[in-house]
Structures are given as structure tokens and as C-alpha cells.
Design an enzyme around this catalytic site. Sequence first.
Site, short mmCIF file in Angstrom:
data_model
loop_
_atom_site.label_atom_id
_atom_site.label_comp_id
_atom_site.label_asym_id
_atom_site.label_seq_id
_atom_site.Cartn_x
_atom_site.Cartn_y
_atom_site.Cartn_z
N ASP A 165 0.82 -1.21 0.00
CA ASP A 165 0.00 0.00 0.00
C ASP A 165 0.86 1.26 0.00
O ASP A 165 1.95 1.27 -0.56
CB ASP A 165 -0.95 -0.02 1.21
CG ASP A 165 -2.29 0.61 0.89
OD1 ASP A 165 -2.32 1.81 0.61
OD2 ASP A 165 -3.30 -0.10 0.93
N HIS A 206 -3.90 4.95 4.06
CA HIS A 206 -4.58 3.71 3.71
C HIS A 206 -3.87 2.47 4.26
O HIS A 206 -4.50 1.60 4.88
CB HIS A 206 -4.68 3.66 2.18
CG HIS A 206 -5.72 2.73 1.65
ND1 HIS A 206 -5.39 1.63 0.92
CD2 HIS A 206 -7.05 2.74 1.76
CE1 HIS A 206 -6.51 0.99 0.58
NE2 HIS A 206 -7.53 1.65 1.07
N SER A 380 -11.70 -2.24 0.71
CA SER A 380 -10.37 -2.09 1.31
C SER A 380 -10.34 -2.69 2.71
O SER A 380 -9.31 -3.12 3.18
CB SER A 380 -10.00 -0.61 1.43
OG SER A 380 -9.52 -0.15 0.21
#
Length: 635
Positions: A165, A206, A380
Site C-alpha cells: 500500500d 490507507h 479495502s
Amino acid sequence: MGYLQMCCITMTALLLVVVLAVVSGHGDFFTNHWAVRITGGHRQADRIAAKYGYMNFGQIGSLEDHYHFHHSRVVRRAAFSLKGPHSFIHMDPEVEWAQQQVVKLRVKRYAQSDPSFTYFNDPKWSNMWYIHCNDKNSRCHSEMNILAAWQRGYTGKNVVVTILDDGIERNHPDLAQNYDHLASYDVNGNDHDPTPRYDSRNENIHGTRCAGEVAAVANNSHCTVGIAYNAHIGGIRMLDGDVTDLVEAKSLGIRPDYIDIYSASWGPKDDGKTVDGPGLLTKQALEQGIKKGRKGLGSIFVWASGNGGLQGDHCSCDGYTSSIYTISISSTTENGNKPWYLEVCSSIIATTYSSGEFNERNIVTTDLRHICTDGHTGTSVSAPIVAGIIALALEANLLLTWRDVQHLLVKTSRPVHLKADDWKTNAAGLRVSHLYGFGLVDAEALVLEALTWRTVPPQHTCSRITIKQGQPSVTTSGCSEEPDQHVDHLEHVVVKVLIVHPRRGDMEINLISPSGTRSQLLAKRLFDSSNEGFRNWEFMTVHFWGERAEGIWTLEIVDLPSKQRNLKEWTLILYGTSQNPYQPHSVQHSRSRMLEIPEEILEEPELEEEDEYNGERLSQLKYQNNHVPFSNLKD
Ligand SMILES: *[C@@H]1O[C@H](CO)[C@@H](O)[C@H](O)[C@H]1NC(C)=O
Ligand SMILES: [Ca+2]
Ligand SMILES: [Ca+2]
Ligand SMILES: [Ca+2]
């Protein structure tokens, strides 16, 4: 005087509260139902019920003088017996005995749960409804049974997970203890520190959010609890820069003998008009991972299915999530509804809870700058949850191969209350949907199956069947000449197509198995007006898992009203085993199987009548298995 008395009664009531709380213990929750013993008959009971604001639901079964009282003003499933006028019923001289009913924390198939174990001091623990689903704050219908898996002793110890990520905040107080620098790398910065780049817009939150879901430290009085809270967690920083084939390939191949699970919650644009997948290098990296990773057992790649629901996107146009080497994970809401962001497709294997409508609860996790958040949403959320759950299964059985893990998910995930209009049972008896794959994951079932799991037989591939234009139906002997290509029990099925079309988004493509199971490989995409068609694009479906491979396969393309599609070529690629993966040594089975073959193969199957799709059967082919692998078996 009046005041004093009031005060004392209140204190007595408070004392009662404390006593009740202690008696009930941790893990039990008070309901608004009371059992009360009153002599003098129903009318007396009614009178006393009314006096304290209860409804009398009547005598409890055959128990004389025992009544079921209900109080509507008590919050359902409160952690403590609530104060209020109704609690004075305990002191009424006409009430011989009263007991507020408590709900036991329900933990499936676990006899000796230690209730105190279920309590962590992490401040967000009570918000983690998706872990203690039947808890006081939770009214969800079905559990992912994560708590039950923990209680069996599986928390991810010695399993290594990494997050592909935008980096992870390795010194986050809820991650630092489980952070593993050997499971980390910074591909963007070309160094060993995957710490995210901080900016005023918090662009790079994230990865840290995904990491906390997997392995936030438990019971450290901070933030949340990870699903595999004793696992090693790393981060591969690769999204904060130009993402190229090389960057992706490099990232997927970091320390494959050390890292067990790679979790990826990203992919091509979910705009409903993109068709994109792994490039040459990344394809090789995935293949290399499953062949050589984990010392030959195969790297586990978990992938979020995509958030393009509003754009009408379809995850079959995302080659990362539809690869047979990745485990594609979908999301459902607290109430089992289809989330607005959900993408439908046939490669989805399983589903977890995630965010939903405004009145449905979110997932909580760690966040950039040492804080926690419930703002982590979409699919996600789901890939890291499954990465964490697989970590529990690997702790139970470190010898699981990449295919074992997929088989386990297929076998243990359940449709439960997840709402979809396309649930169907395939010929192997598996319930499957294009929204949810095989359903909601079940962590406890997964670790239990993992404990006694026997490695599935080797994967065979049969991919020589190509239909050229003008040959809509072909009978083939399949891959029988080469025993190592013989496929009988299916796993993944891939269809590679070369189609010319003036408007790609008009097409819907279905594949129908010899058993008659229909899987939608592609749905119409409103925004996809590309005239590029599909150039050797591979669609993947898991909907035929466990079915037999022999027989006629039918490809169907619907593009009404235009009917301008031109199918130039299609290839059916069957993956699976020659033996039944669940009964590898059953002689009984081989006998019955040998009896089946002539009938299934030699008979020309009837075509179904024109179906509800108004589609046109474009092309059919027959996969014939002449290979009889058990003929040499001794009884
Ligand atoms: C969590 O920590 C508390 C002390 O803060 C302890 O009493 C409790 O047993 C711990 N829970 C677990 C499950 O280890
Ligand atoms: Ca760095
Ligand atoms: Ca914590
Ligand atoms: Ca997508």
C-alpha cells in the site's frame, strides 16, 4: 425525610445493580425480560407488573406463580442492570423473587469459553461489533467467528503478513509491537523504511489502516485489536509514486520465503470503463509467488474486489482480483445488504463485513498520526480482514498451500443472511453468488478445517481448447493424452476471449458448465463505450468449484439489441485435480467414477431451451476425458 428515604432506596438499588453485575460476570448482558415469582394469581401479577411499568407476558411454562415480565424502557442488551423505577420491583414485599434475565455471550461450538478472555482493555473494543457480533452492542445475524477462533488459541503467532500500500506507520503505538521490518520495504523510496509520507491532506493513510485491521496489538489500552493480533505485520510502500509493472512486480516478490500473506486493497480505476490487469512482470511475480513462495507452498495474495459499484463497474475487468492466484474478497454491510460500492463478479471467493449505510456500523482500526478511526470503508476493509483470518488458519496449519487456503475458504464460507438475488447451488452442492462468492468468512470453521486438512492433490491445467470463428461447437478429447493435464474435479475456470465490438459495455457474457450451472463472466457496463473489445482478456469464475469437468461447455454473449459482437476466438482453461480433493484415496469413488464416464461423455447433451437472458448460444465445446486414472488401482 422523603428525600432521605429516596436516597436510601436509590442506594439499595445501586447495590443491587452491583450484585447483579457481579453475579452475571463478564460476557453476559442484561435484557429487558424479568422472571418474577408472585403468589395470588394472574391478576395480582398483572397489578404488580403495571405498578412498576412492566408488561406481564404470562406464566413461565408450567412453573406456577412464575411470570415473564417485560420492561420496554430498558435499553436492550445493556451491560449493566439499569436503574429506574422498574428496578424497585425487587423490593416489593409482594414479590417473592425477581431476576432480570441475562444473555450469555454466544460463542458457537465452544464449550469452555472463559468469559474474561473476551474482554480487552482497548478503548475501541466495544465498537468492534464484527468481532463480538452477538455482544451487547451487536444485533448482527451472523458471526465471522473471529472471537471463537481466538478462544481456540489462534491469534496469528509466527505468521507474517504484509500490506502492499502507501506505507505503514511502524511506530504507531498499536502497531509497533507487532511491526516486523523483515516483512517491510519501501519500493517508492528504495529503502527499508515503509513509513508513509506525511502531508497536510493525509493522502497516505490507507496502508496504516489496513495494517491495524490485521495486527493491531490487543489489550494494550490503545485503540483496537487486530484480527491476528499476535501476527507479524509489515508494510510494502509502493502506491505513493508512479505505479508501474515493475513496482508492482517488485512489491509482490519481496521476501517470499519470509512473508506468508500479502494483502492488497487497490487495483485499476473503478470507473466502470477500464479493463486492466497485471502486466508481464507482475503476472510472472504472481506465478513465481505461488510456485516458490513460502518455500514452495505458495504465497497467499489477498485482494479487495473493488469499489466501483456506483459506476457500474464489474470486477471481472480487473485482472488482479480475477487472477486465480489472488483471493478476491467482497464486502457486505452489518445487515447483510449489498453495499453501494460493491462490484459483482464471478471470481469473488468470500466476503467480510464492512461499512454500509449511514445507520450501519463501521469497522474501526489504526490511523495515521498515532490515532484510531472508523473511517476506513469499502472493500479495502475486507481484504485485510481475510488476510488476518488466513493468518489464524496458517497458525493452525503452517503447511497449507496457496490452493489449500482457497479450498478452505470455499468450504467454510457461508451465505447466511447475505442478501443477493443470485444465490445458487452448483452441481457440487456449493452455494455461491456473484456478489459474495461462497459467502461470509467463518474464522473458527477455517481454523478447525485447517487443523485436519490434507493437502489437495496437484493442480492440473487443461487449456488447449480453442474455438476459431465459424466453429461454434467443437467436440474435443480435452487433455486426456497427457496425464498431468487431466482435469476432472474443477477449481478455477478461465475463459480467454478475443471479441470485437463497437461498444464493449453492451456485452454480457455467461458460461454454462456441463452440469448446467451458469456463471456470469461479465455484466453490461453503462459507462464502458470503448470500441476495443476484449483482446485475449481472461475472465475467471469460481462458480463451478467442485463440479466435474467433462461435457459440453457453452459460452453465451448477449448484446441486444445491437448484436454487433464478433467472437473471433475463445479458449476454455480448466484448473483442478484428477482426483477428488476431499477423498484422494477412495477406491469406492474411483469405481463409481469409472461407471459415470461413458454415459456423460458419449451422450450428446441436450441444449437447453432459449433462456431468460434472450441470449444466443454462440459457441459450445465439449471437454472429454478419456483418461481413466484409477484403472490400475488394486482393490
Ligand atoms: C487484559 O488486560 C487486563 C489488565 O488490564 C487483564 O486483567 C485481562 O485479563 C487482559 N485480558 C486478556 C484477554 O488477556
Ligand atoms: Ca522510506
Ligand atoms: Ca490495541
Ligand atoms: Ca473495479
